[in-house]
Design a protein around this motif. Structure first.
Motif, mmCIF file in Angstrom:
data_model
loop_
_atom_site.group_PDB
_atom_site.id
_atom_site.type_symbol
_atom_site.label_atom_id
_atom_site.label_comp_id
_atom_site.label_asym_id
_atom_site.label_seq_id
_atom_site.Cartn_x
_atom_site.Cartn_y
_atom_site.Cartn_z
ATOM 1 N N LEU A 118 0.707 -1.258 0.088
ATOM 2 C CA LEU A 118 -0.182 -0.177 0.061
ATOM 3 C C LEU A 118 0.727 1.205 0.051
ATOM 4 O O LEU A 118 0.392 2.223 -0.172
ATOM 5 C CB LEU A 118 -0.963 0.134 1.371
ATOM 6 C CG LEU A 118 -1.905 -1.020 1.243
ATOM 7 C CD1 LEU A 118 -2.858 -1.092 2.618
ATOM 8 C CD2 LEU A 118 -3.088 -0.928 0.162
ATOM 9 N N GLY A 119 2.213 1.209 0.156
ATOM 10 C CA GLY A 119 2.944 2.184 0.078
ATOM 11 C C GLY A 119 4.390 2.018 0.031
ATOM 12 O O GLY A 119 5.005 0.894 -0.147
ATOM 13 N N THR A 120 5.235 3.163 0.172
ATOM 14 C CA THR A 120 6.699 3.023 -0.162
ATOM 15 C C THR A 120 7.244 2.374 0.965
ATOM 16 O O THR A 120 8.369 1.806 0.984
ATOM 17 C CB THR A 120 7.059 4.318 -0.078
ATOM 18 O OG1 THR A 120 7.059 5.346 0.914
ATOM 19 C CG2 THR A 120 6.299 5.148 -1.550
ATOM 20 N N THR A 121 6.846 2.319 2.122
ATOM 21 C CA THR A 121 7.485 1.730 3.094
ATOM 22 C C THR A 121 7.546 0.284 2.971
ATOM 23 O O THR A 121 8.702 -0.360 3.203
ATOM 24 C CB THR A 121 6.819 1.685 4.614
ATOM 25 O OG1 THR A 121 6.323 3.218 4.673
ATOM 26 C CG2 THR A 121 7.770 1.648 5.883
ATOM 27 N N ALA A 201 -0.552 -1.144 7.329
ATOM 28 C CA ALA A 201 -1.532 -1.816 6.384
ATOM 29 C C ALA A 201 -2.845 -2.055 7.121
ATOM 30 O O ALA A 201 -4.031 -1.739 6.456
ATOM 31 C CB ALA A 201 -1.227 -3.197 5.762
ATOM 32 N N THR A 204 -4.252 1.677 7.559
ATOM 33 C CA THR A 204 -4.731 2.101 6.224
ATOM 34 C C THR A 204 -6.196 1.701 5.984
ATOM 35 O O THR A 204 -7.060 2.572 5.602
ATOM 36 C CB THR A 204 -3.608 1.601 5.149
ATOM 37 O OG1 THR A 204 -2.437 2.113 5.575
ATOM 38 C CG2 THR A 204 -4.087 2.257 3.879
ATOM 39 N N ALA A 211 -8.432 1.547 -0.114
ATOM 40 C CA ALA A 211 -7.289 2.051 -0.423
ATOM 41 C C ALA A 211 -6.599 1.452 -1.273
ATOM 42 O O ALA A 211 -6.621 0.099 -1.398
ATOM 43 C CB ALA A 211 -6.306 2.271 1.011
ATOM 44 N N PRO A 212 -6.081 2.092 -2.578
ATOM 45 C CA PRO A 212 -5.810 1.141 -3.745
ATOM 46 C C PRO A 212 -4.174 0.570 -3.302
ATOM 47 O O PRO A 212 -3.580 1.133 -2.746
ATOM 48 C CB PRO A 212 -5.747 2.196 -4.991
ATOM 49 C CG PRO A 212 -5.246 3.494 -4.149
ATOM 50 C CD PRO A 212 -6.039 3.485 -2.886
ATOM 51 N N LEU A 214 -0.279 0.138 -4.277
ATOM 52 C CA LEU A 214 0.599 1.129 -4.700
ATOM 53 C C LEU A 214 0.895 0.940 -6.121
ATOM 54 O O LEU A 214 0.893 -0.175 -6.646
ATOM 55 C CB LEU A 214 1.982 0.824 -3.857
ATOM 56 C CG LEU A 214 2.993 1.983 -4.265
ATOM 57 C CD1 LEU A 214 2.891 3.441 -3.666
ATOM 58 C CD2 LEU A 214 4.192 1.453 -3.478
ATOM 59 N N LYS A 215 0.900 2.011 -6.920
ATOM 60 C CA LYS A 215 0.880 1.829 -8.461
ATOM 61 C C LYS A 215 2.420 1.455 -8.727
ATOM 62 O O LYS A 215 3.304 1.539 -7.971
ATOM 63 C CB LYS A 215 0.704 2.907 -9.274
ATOM 64 C CG LYS A 215 1.128 4.235 -8.921
ATOM 65 C CD LYS A 215 0.491 5.332 -9.886
ATOM 66 C CE LYS A 215 1.292 6.655 -9.693
ATOM 67 N NZ LYS A 215 0.912 7.475 -10.796
#
Lengths: 237, 237, 237, 237
Positions: A118-121, A201, A204, A211-212, A214-215
């Motif tokens: 879900l994110g950069t972490t 997560a 979130t 919540a999408p 991460l692209k």
């Protein structure tokens, strides 16, 4: 005069990595274990079973070969020893393994869900969702359970097409997390990272159930800047 | 006899602000960085990349100018350095910047949602929702990513009509929080405040998903008593 | 030779109660304040505004009368001073007051909901829901805000038919908790109890949104065994 | 010269087990109590009522027989003493009992729900859901309340067909957890385990409200490897 064990350094590495677990709030009581391998000697060191961390001493650490034969040590090794041995045997490039019952890792494992990226972490450490291996079939449970846990992890990585060198962590459905790395300290680091990612997560999806993921471009970018051939994170050592 | 660096004071300010992050539970391992600027000398000091806080020393701090040229220091600066430089260049009145992966800040960033102003704890510090910058477009990610993160923040403030002097914090969608202030210590303070507000807002909406935004008269009152021209909070210094 | 203040004991009581707040995880930075009263001298002692707890000293404590006139002290008193004065003036039996922005207390206040009595932890301390005073009307906010916060609390107790001697805590809608007691230490105790009850109630309703209120017989029993005329909890002193 | 009490060892066991509760984050203030039994002498030792842990001393511990008569000690025993006595009288194989208001245990008790067995952390300790005894009927509350709490626990175990030797913990609906074991230290251990399991189960169901119960084969396997006749967990002592 007592002769020092040839495994003294390995025991110490294993002991020190184990002692990180309570400091990092990853275990209470005896809920976890770390092992460290010596590939040249073909052995690994692991925490003895059921010993509280505050009582653990370097000389309690047990040395075994990859067929689970005790080479040195008075105590019974961790009940999860066969899982560790199986992973060392099948994954030649790992140097340390950690198993814990850390809170958020267990919660996702009990939910039987992969932890979505879900994110950069998350992307700073791996580019895939953290996989959750489905619970074992009943016949395997009744067989050689801990060895089968190793199989369960390998099957999961095979089914999902994952590389153990890129994804250094897994959840065992209904049980909890395993993590590994080039040595025991790195495996402990990965255990802590897994717990933090699991908590983020969870929060979130409580805030925004839609919540999408991460692209793809961000997944690649963050992983490459830390682990790619032109990585520029860290001091390059 | 070694001559002392002309940046010694700046390095020390930067070092001490960095060391606050683990004490305030805002980072684990290397998940964050603080910088501090010297406007007269046209340079800023920043944490080296990938160095754990427990090993960080004053002399490890790296000095750069606003075009990202290293002026002093043996180590590679934080991988987020270009974002810091870009903000210093564009926002002449800030003296320190902090980036963390603090848990609740990251959760809102991964949820891709602004943190709504729900109470006076928030209004004591800013009168707007804490903005969440939308994820970067793919072509920018493939370009000069960290510099673009700076653009992403400025675009977000421009789109929402916010002033960086009044709103001293932002979430980068899918990534995490940045905060700033008149100096590095104030930027760290703002990072901690953001994390507390993020946690309170999360809990509020879990208890009551329809909790209303704070009404305008209370937003004004709390902000003015602390920051307005007739402020009567604090010791006036 | 400096003569010691006649308020030295009162300042010390106030100082020590204030220093409990960060230890009990009820505040970060300057997010809270405690006062203590001397009914014979007609004054109260309160924390100075905006001073971090780690820097607070006994001699910083400010002494005021119930009309908000500073009697002794160099520093500006807490911005919430008028609320404290108003409560001391109207409630003759209280000896200490605490205001914090503790996390779960604030979350319920921002949710604008009373904390329902769901179990014996709550009933051990009070027999009513913890009341949440509705947000102030706009004209009052623009008037003498902190004094009006006192009115807001009294109106809430009057509307709900509550006694300040039995219910020693309140939430100010959109703001946070106030608590009081026979002295400053007891007021701090009540602040911590409120925070624990707020957290337990939050979790309870997350697990079971239909969790029922505690039944009347249990409310009575637990409160009476601790506070009734035949109380048998504690050492009776 | 003062003669030492014949109960000195028992008091010390009880004192040390009590002092674990705040260290393990299971209590704040006076929210809990531990007792320890001496079966040969027919007495048990328990914490005095309402004494904060930081002030507790070995000599404060109260000695009673199973009919609640104080045998030794100056202070009033815990208000929950009759519940302890009743359990010791009816369950001959337990050596220690703990009652706390630990956060997640209380939340499930207030939700009036059994804690479902969702994973191996739970199965390592017991094979059943952690039972929640329904709230007491009004006539019993008005009777000998604390004694009736003991009845409530026994009735719950009888209704659900549970053995107190296999299930060493229970939730009292609307109140909180009790745990027991072969001695006071083991009872404290069980209290901490209950709290961890309660927290993991809460998080699991927040992540996935449909998370299934652990399947029977895994329940059996984990319990047997730790507690069965061929147990291979721990050092066998």
């Amino acid at each position: 005069m007592s002769r020092q064990s040839q495994y003294q350094e390995l025991k110490k590495e294993c002991f020190e990595a184990n002692m990180q677990l309570p400091k990092l709030d990853l275990v209470v009581y005896t809920f976890g274990n770390v092992s460290a391998v010596d590939r040249n000697k073909g052995v690994f060191a692991i925490k003895p079973s059921g010993v509280p961390y505050e009582e653990l001493k370097v000389e309690d650490i047990v040395i075994l070969d990859f067929d689970n034969t005790v080479i040195e040590g008075e105590m019974r090794p961790s009940s999860d020893t066969k899982t560790h041995a199986f992973l060392y045997k099948n994954w030649p490039k790992i140097g340390g393994i950690v198993h814990t019952h850390s809170t958020y890792g267990v919660a996702w494992a009990q939910a039987q869900m992969d932890i979505p990226i879900l994110g950069t972490t998350h992307a700073d450490h791996l580019t895939a969702d953290i996989p959750c291996a489905p619970p074992m079939s009943d016949d395997l449970i009744l067989g050689d359970y801990e060895q089968m846990t190793g199989h369960q992890i390998l099957d999961c990585f095979s089914d999902k097409g994952l590389s153990y060198e890129e994804v250094e962590m897994v959840l065992i459905g209904n049980h909890g997390p395993f993590a590994w790395g080039k040595n025991a300290a790195k495996a402990v680091y990965n255990s802590k990272v897994l717990e933090e990612i699991a908590r983020m997560a969870y929060l979130t999806l409580q805030i925004n159930p839609k919540a999408p993921r991460l692209k793809e471009a961000l997944i690649r970018k963050h992983y490459e800047r830390k682990h790619g051939k032109d990585a520029y994170y860290g001091q390059g050592c």
